[in-house]
Scaffold this active site. Structure first.
Site, short mmCIF file in Angstrom:
data_model
loop_
_atom_site.label_atom_id
_atom_site.label_comp_id
_atom_site.label_asym_id
_atom_site.label_seq_id
_atom_site.Cartn_x
_atom_site.Cartn_y
_atom_site.Cartn_z
N SER A 1 24.33 -13.33 -6.42
CA SER A 1 22.98 -12.82 -6.70
C SER A 1 22.94 -12.05 -8.02
O SER A 1 21.87 -11.80 -8.57
CB SER A 1 22.52 -11.91 -5.56
OG SER A 1 22.46 -12.61 -4.35
N GLY B 1 17.77 -1.53 -1.85
CA GLY B 1 18.65 -2.16 -0.88
C GLY B 1 17.87 -2.56 0.36
O GLY B 1 18.25 -3.48 1.06
N ASN C 1 16.24 -17.72 -7.54
CA ASN C 1 17.49 -18.49 -7.44
C ASN C 1 17.51 -19.41 -6.22
O ASN C 1 18.54 -19.97 -5.89
CB ASN C 1 18.72 -17.57 -7.51
CG ASN C 1 18.81 -16.63 -6.34
OD1 ASN C 1 18.25 -16.88 -5.27
ND2 ASN C 1 19.53 -15.54 -6.52
N ARG D 1 -6.75 19.98 9.11
CA ARG D 1 -6.87 18.93 8.09
C ARG D 1 -7.82 19.39 6.97
O ARG D 1 -7.62 19.07 5.80
CB ARG D 1 -7.32 17.60 8.70
CG ARG D 1 -8.68 17.63 9.36
CD ARG D 1 -8.97 16.29 10.05
NE ARG D 1 -10.14 16.38 10.89
CZ ARG D 1 -11.24 15.63 10.75
NH1 ARG D 1 -11.33 14.74 9.78
NH2 ARG D 1 -12.26 15.77 11.57
N GLU E 1 -0.30 1.83 3.16
CA GLU E 1 0.50 3.03 3.34
C GLU E 1 1.89 2.91 2.73
O GLU E 1 2.46 3.90 2.26
CB GLU E 1 0.61 3.36 4.84
CG GLU E 1 -0.72 3.71 5.50
CD GLU E 1 -1.55 2.50 5.91
OE1 GLU E 1 -1.07 1.36 5.74
OE2 GLU E 1 -2.68 2.70 6.40
N GLN F 1 -5.16 5.22 17.13
CA GLN F 1 -5.33 6.21 16.06
C GLN F 1 -4.57 7.51 16.34
O GLN F 1 -4.65 8.45 15.55
CB GLN F 1 -6.81 6.57 15.88
CG GLN F 1 -7.77 5.40 15.99
CD GLN F 1 -7.66 4.40 14.87
OE1 GLN F 1 -7.83 4.76 13.71
NE2 GLN F 1 -7.36 3.16 15.18
#
Lengths: 623, 623
Positions: A42, A126, A188, A321, A368, A429
């Site tokens: 690779s 990775g 490839n 919040r 997200e 939710q």
């Protein structure tokens, strides 16, 4: 030839580049064979692509990796680390000895997949499909914040084009017209266990990438002249560019080139010898490409004025919040603070930051994974990102959060609408696993404030925290418990009720702290004195205060949490007290059955975590 | 007009459909206003699309939702539940009273977002970008396993097109040429907090979807004739088809149509009254569309012959991932067992199943979200899916696993290459959070065998387990500990060393069990008798055996795990023993620092979880 932005362009002629590419293949083979593991094939497929890039296009001062004007080079296909490390040798920052004795060895920095232990690596890769999303974040920093002409070059594998996160990145890069982003796709043809979905159908890849708003250039990935021309062409385009390169896995060694069954396998010594011979033997070529022009402006350090947090009256009903949004807007007085949203800023209240600092607010829409990756990329350039969405939907980005920790990135996440407390919207939710998920991240900080004052103080603290920090916020508005001068720090807690006659300890955080206080009131009416702890710092946890409480109340502790029973607040308390140094008789109230819709009150009671249940559990411990 | 596959096509003429669409809007408004929450505007944009579908194209016997020949209807935009429930009223399976008193109420089935509590709902939605991937799984079942002509219709939102998982689904649907899959994209332009990325640029959506190999049809989503023609056109195509529909959010009520700020908001009573008046008032239309032809073949029940598991000699060195593959191939004698892979089948050994049962093996390539979603979709049709990849990469699909639990799906996951034991590849490939992640899933079963015999037995057990089950496997080969007749069941454990003189208990699973056995040997040589427990069932955990051991060894317990300290094996033991009924002095060995590359032995020792550290911890408890 010098350009306005770089010096020493074209230090290597194309014949030297060809030599370099052979050396990169040889060294990829040598290091992986010496280690007995790794991905030489690779690496070989991308050797020409990278040789041209490093010798003639990448503007990078290898002696000064901290130069903010440097280009960025991200190996999204991190398993091609032998190629990356061979480049480091070729530019002279890693010795041949390190390559041959350090690769994939214990305690060494040339790990199996690149991590930022190396000064030239921006982000750990990775886990496929993350390098390009991370690069979008670096690109956002360059175009919109640093306003610097550095480019972000990303080597992508063809297999990882199957990851949806790649398409989140393609989408956002074009939405934000990232003209500083160049993806090089190493097609490839062969994946780990056979042919990829699209094989060598470069047109199919190009059509997809173009449909997502990029310019595409198809190229023979072993034609050095064509690659050089493609990079030149890419540079001037007013948007992101993808070089789709047809390559051969294992190119340069006829015994394995384009052959299946050679993914992730080092060559045995005899084959390695034949491969090196076929490639013309070992070389010790040293090359350096262009560097950023000294005349380029470097971004100035960011202003860090004192932050004045919002304050609230004790007893006023404020959602945490909402406090998050207001506090974040205040913390934004610091010029390095950046906010990201996944299209719910009116729910998380990140919109307050947007209103105050629109130039440092990035709408990532409902993506997200890309939101977290963009935060990581922004942190590469020293920004202080806060990314928020519903806590439940951060589970979408868990692999990105995990990798952010390996990247040693400093990012802040906030998840709103935690637990059954959200009510009518139902279980899809409700975050009921986020504390477990976020605690099990290396070096993370997990915070769960119960009121606006503590929420705001913790947002301010997060701006200076290293690693991955997480703030869990609540949908509903509940009474402010603390005056504006009350200090809060990660690792701390607050004892809200305490007397010399305490016989039981009630531990809560967020919504359950309010329930615990109500339970303590009910118990007090019966003459039972309960200690109440606000365990707002779930990780690190305030062991000393818990130990003191356990000793004071004969180990009688009730923990209530709006979360599944596993790995959350109860887990944190048990880990702190399970060593036998203190008495421990814990009753753990948590959500143990799938909830549906309802009001917050109905659902807290259904889950067995309301004041009534907490008081009952305390009575049970005393009975 | 009857067709070979359906009866009573065209029961409603288009004028009736228009009436129905108005009723669906009215009822979406009524139910959400009555509940005081919900998404009427997102329902109104799709009302015409669904009215045409339900009345004229969806082949569904509402009196027999279990008919395997029924079409499937999945609301990927689950927040449009008012529309779905209004449809249920229109076809007569839900009463108007239930709609008006049950929606979003506690203890009721018409939840804020649809879940399979309702017999007509296949999968829970509400986390965007999941319904289409789930549908791909149903489509795979229909085309390749059931070989039945049912179709899968999916209502998608435009905002969720930003989720990468959607593009994993578009990719896989075309790769597998799912001619039974029709996506209806409701492009109403407005997201939760403003315009979407692409607004009403239908061509941009269509170009992307086409580039991913689908046929696309652009349509005015409020033109009933055009919608009807589009569905007819879609039906005959030899591949997946997307209807890209231009719609207006809140269509039908001029005060809010196409206006920002009305996402997820019920209309106040006075506005609702005006809206209903504008829509021509309440209706009580009943419609039924076509049903599957009685003459259609229904899939036969699957054969479930006895399974003969592979066996191994005690002491032979076998990797549990290898045992997984071999056992899965054996369990595949059952015709309902299906395997899915994320392009690492030669590492997870799922390739053994592929070799034995190629017709029931689905290569999903590197798209873990789609892999889990496909498993969920296959489970909808009663199949028994096993999906595997590296354990670390299951973190990519955590939101899908969370939602699978809410879907009450029965799926099996296997994650290989757990922990630092993997060695040279480094931390990006090491699962160190998977036990915490999987334990914090509602109703999950978490298994971590130490040898081939137990791994195989647990794979067989998983085939019959409800809910989400997870098997963690190890890279390296270690001695087989159990003879082929040893029974293993979720919730159990094995006591491998036990005597009347035990003074300390060592708890391990997977690789750390082998380390615990070595530690016990070392302690025995010093005259210290240690009990050793193989805690292969991490959830549910064998509390009785742990309690007995805690009592027998004065609470001295050492737990060692190849995982971060939070939420894993140690958490499971603490939760079982923290109630104070038994003595508890726990020492918890886990990975507490970011590992790099190395050999398995080096890294286990670095992490402090090797035999040496386990023995030292035991000595510490005794000292």
């Amino acid at each position: 030839m010098a350009s306005p932005v770089s010096e020493a362009v074209g230090v290597a002629d194309l014949e030297t580049v060809r030599e370099l590419a052979r050396q990169l293949r040889v060294d990829s083979i040598r290091s992986s064979t010496s280690a007995g593991s790794g991905h030489p094939t690779s690496s070989m497929s991308a050797a020409d692509l990278l040789a041209v890039l490093v010798a003639r296009h990448l503007r990078y001062d290898w002696d000064n990796p901290g130069d903010p004007a440097n280009d960025h080079l991200i190996f999204s296909k991190g398993h091609a680390s032998p190629l990356l490390y061979a480049i480091y040798k070729a530019v002279g920052v890693v010795t041949d000895e390190e390559l041959m004795t350090g690769y994939r060895r214990f305690g060494q920095r040339l790990q199996g997949h690149p991590t930022p232990i190396l000064p030239w690596v921006d982000v750990a890769t990775g886990s496929l499909g993350q390098g390009l999303p991370d690069a979008v974040g670096v690109g956002l920093a360059g175009k919109y914040l640093d306003k610097s002409p550095y480019r972000v070059w990303v080597l992508c594998g063809d297999s990882e084009m199957a990851e949806g996160s790649m398409w989140e990145a393609f989408d956002k890069a074009s939405y934000y017209q990232l003209s500083n982003l160049i993806a090089v796709v190493d097609v490839n043809r062969l994946g780990q266990r056979g042919e990829t979905e699209l094989g060598w159908n470069l047109d199919a890849y190009a059509a997809r990438v173009r449909a997502f708003g990029w310019k595409t250039i198809e190229v023979d990935g072993h034609d050095v002249d064509a690659i050089d021309a493609a990079y030149t062409e890419a540079d001037g385009f007013d948007g992101p560019v993808a070089i789709i390169a047809r390559t051969v896995k294992g190119d340069g060694f006829s015994e394995i080139a384009d052959k299946d069954g050679w993914h992730g396998k080092p060559l045995p010594a005899d084959m390695a010898a034949r491969a090196i011979a076929e490639l013309g033997g070992e070389r010790d070529l040293r090359v350096r490409g262009p560097v950023p022009a000294a005349s380029l402006p470097r971004p100035a350090p960011h202003a860090r004025p004192a932050v004045t947090l919002p304050t609230w009256e004790v007893g006023a009903k404020v959602a945490t919040r909402k406090a998050y949004g207001q506090a974040l807007a205040a913390v934004g007085a610091r010029g390095d603070v950046v906010a990201l949203d996944a299209e719910v800023s009116n729910s998380t209240h990140a919109e307050d930051f947007k209103a105050a600092h629109p130039d440092r607010f990035f709408e990532i829409f409902i993506a997200e994974q890309q939101m977290v990756a963009a935060a990581v990329g922004l942190s590469v350039r020293g920004y202080v990102p806060f990314a928020s969405t519903f806590a439940a939907f951060l589970s979408r980005a868990y692999d990105f959060i995990r990798m952010a920790a390996i990247s040693q990135a400093d990012i802040r996440l906030s998840g709103s609408h935690a637990g059954v407390e959200i009510g009518a919207d139902g279980p899809s939710q409700m975050a009921l696993e986020d504390l477990a998920m976020m605690r099990a991240v290396d070096g993370s900080t997990v915070l769960y404030p119960s009121d606006a004052t503590s929420a705001a103080a913790l947002v301010a603290a997060m701006a200076d925290l290293p690693g991955i920090s997480y703030l869990r916020t609540t949908r509903g508005a509940y009474p402010v418990l603390y005056g504006p001068d009350e200090p809060f720090a990660p690792g701390g807690s607050k004892v809200l009720r305490r007397s010399d006659t305490d016989v039981v300890t009630l531990v809560g955080a967020g919504i359950t702290l309010h329930e615990a206080l109500a339970a303590a009131d009910a118990l007090a009416a019966e003459g039972v004195s309960a200690r109440v702890i606000d365990l707002y710092s779930v990780k690190p946890v305030d062991k000393a205060t818990l130990v003191e409480a356990a000793n004071a109340t004969a180990g009688r502790i009730v923990v209530a949490e709006d979360h599944w029973p596993e790995g959350g607040l109860g887990g944190a308390v048990l880990e702190a007290l399970g060593d036998g140094d203190v008495p421990l008789r814990l009753r753990h109230l948590a959500v143990r059955e799938l909830p549906g819709s309802g009001t917050a009150e109905e659902l807290l009671d259904f889950a067995g975590i309301s004041a009534r249940h907490i008081a009952d559990a305390a009575r049970g411990l005393l009975g």
